[in-house]
Design an enzyme around this catalytic site. Structure first.
Site, PDB file in Angstrom:
ATOM      1  N   ASP A  43      77.660  66.879 -23.741  1.00 44.96           N
ATOM      2  CA  ASP A  43      78.991  67.465 -23.709  1.00 44.96           C
ATOM      3  C   ASP A  43      79.515  67.255 -22.287  1.00 44.96           C
ATOM      4  O   ASP A  43      78.751  66.934 -21.367  1.00 44.96           O
ATOM      5  CB  ASP A  43      78.918  68.950 -24.047  1.00 44.96           C
ATOM      6  CG  ASP A  43      80.263  69.644 -23.952  1.00 44.96           C
ATOM      7  OD1 ASP A  43      81.229  69.148 -24.549  1.00 44.96           O
ATOM      8  OD2 ASP A  43      80.340  70.668 -23.242  1.00 44.96           O
ATOM      9  N   ASP A  79      82.795  69.168 -20.520  1.00 44.75           N
ATOM     10  CA  ASP A  79      83.244  70.393 -19.855  1.00 44.75           C
ATOM     11  C   ASP A  79      82.125  71.422 -19.846  1.00 44.75           C
ATOM     12  O   ASP A  79      81.628  71.823 -20.901  1.00 44.75           O
ATOM     13  CB  ASP A  79      84.466  70.983 -20.575  1.00 44.75           C
ATOM     14  CG  ASP A  79      85.720  70.157 -20.366  1.00 44.75           C
ATOM     15  OD1 ASP A  79      86.110  69.958 -19.214  1.00 44.75           O
ATOM     16  OD2 ASP A  79      86.303  69.689 -21.370  1.00 44.75           O
TER      17      ASP A  79
END
Length: 352
Positions: free
Chosen positions: A18, A20
């Protein structure tokens, strides 16, 4: 540490990150992220980046990462914006108008699959696609509400309630979806991004990976998505989900490992493998005994159990998870001694 003393990355042929809260916060790299990705590349491990943030195209994400010192190619990046556009292209004929609520990147993805992005319900869109955009406002939501009430399909790129930032969690696309859901008294027809497994399975298929590892900061998107895709996962505590969230996690959102940050990919002392309480995977370590695991003991019944002993902070978290996931209350756990007090404080849990 892990059950075998080996680092989690050993034995995995693809690491899916991922972005953020894992690699960066908005536009600032998280300490250690650049070094971790560089080390994986140097070792020949395949990499992918799967993001629910629909405000950038894959090329823009790759450029952002490269500018931070994380060399990345656009074909390593999977975004919910591109995935949503692909879903629309499967359902709609070329040239069909689609009302876009979101950033320019989402409009560009809609345009790239042969559909026509529009901004007003009067243009009679066949669908509304909603993704995060920092300038989305009331007018955009109002146009979307009118279009959906007129019969347009409603596709959301994701429903993340918040997104991490250096200033703390900020409203994410899920918060804006919730506003429209309240106005329409209905849910979106389709939610494309994580926790749906599509981004992860596509990443694995692109490189022919047999054993991927998903690394994320959110239980309800990254970790649940990994579990739905049948992949192992590592939760890092650099973004949204906290130790307290992990203790309260349902089986559907429990990760394979937890670490403070990406250093846990390489250092066996900086990561723990979590128990598969009530699970069916014989490879998962289920031997944690909350009464005396890894130097820690959890004693007492009722609302205020006591944590005592000494050891690594993450092994204390593992002990607490084993108890909580077995149905034992760890709410308001009290420290018994300075070591326990320090561990609870480092985990962001109450100490009094």
């Amino acid at each position: 540490m892990t059950a075998t003393g080996a680092a989690p990355v050993d034995g995995y042929d693809l690491v899916i990150f991922d972005l953020d809260g894992v690699i960066y916060l908005i536009d600032r790299p998280i300490p250690g992220a650049v070094e971790a990705v560089g080390r994986l590349r140097a070792g020949g491990t395949s990499l992918a980046y799967a993001t629910n943030n629909a405000s950038r195209r894959a090329t823009e994400v790759a450029d952002l990462l490269t500018g931070m010192g994380v060399p990345a190619d656009a074909d390593e990046v999977l975004t919910s914006a591109a995935a949503a556009a692909a879903v629309l292209a499967e359902r709609l004929a070329p040239g069909t108008p689609v009302l876009v609520v979101g950033a320019e990147a989402l409009r560009a993805e809609v345009r790239a699959v042969g559909l026509v992005p529009v901004a007003e319900a009067d243009e009679k869109p066949a669908a509304v696609v909603q993704g995060y955009g920092p300038r989305v406002g009331w007018v955009d939501l109002a146009e979307a509400a009118v279009a959906v009430r007129a019969g347009a399909a409603w596709v959301a790129t994701n429903t993340d309630r918040t997104l991490p930032s250096p200033r703390g969690p900020l409203p994410g696309n899920g918060s804006l979806v919730a506003a429209l859901r309240t106005a329409l008294d209905r849910d979106p027809d389709v939610v494309v991004g994580k926790p749906q497994p599509g981004l992860f399975s596509t990443a694995a298929a692109r490189v022919g990976a047999a054993r991927p590892l998903v690394v994320g900061d959110r239980l309800d998107t990254d970790i649940e998505g990994a579990r739905r895709a049948g992949m192992d996962s590592l939760l890092v505590l650099t973004g949204v989900s906290t130790a307290a969230d992990l203790l309260a996690a349902s089986p559907a959102v429990r990760p394979s490992y937890v670490a403070r940050d990406l250093g846990g990919l390489f250092d066996p002392a900086a990561v723990v493998r979590l128990p598969d309480v009530g699970g069916t995977d014989p490879a998962r370590d289920t031997s944690v005994d909350p009464a005396g695991a890894d130097g820690w003991r959890l004693t007492g019944d009722g609302d205020r159990p006591r944590l005592s002993g000494a050891g690594a902070t993450l092994t204390a978290l593992r002990t607490l998870c084993a108890a909580a996931w077995s149905g034992r209350s760890v709410q308001g756990v009290r420290p018994d001694g300075d070591a326990a007090r320090t561990a609870l404080r480092e985990l962001g849990l109450p100490t009094d």
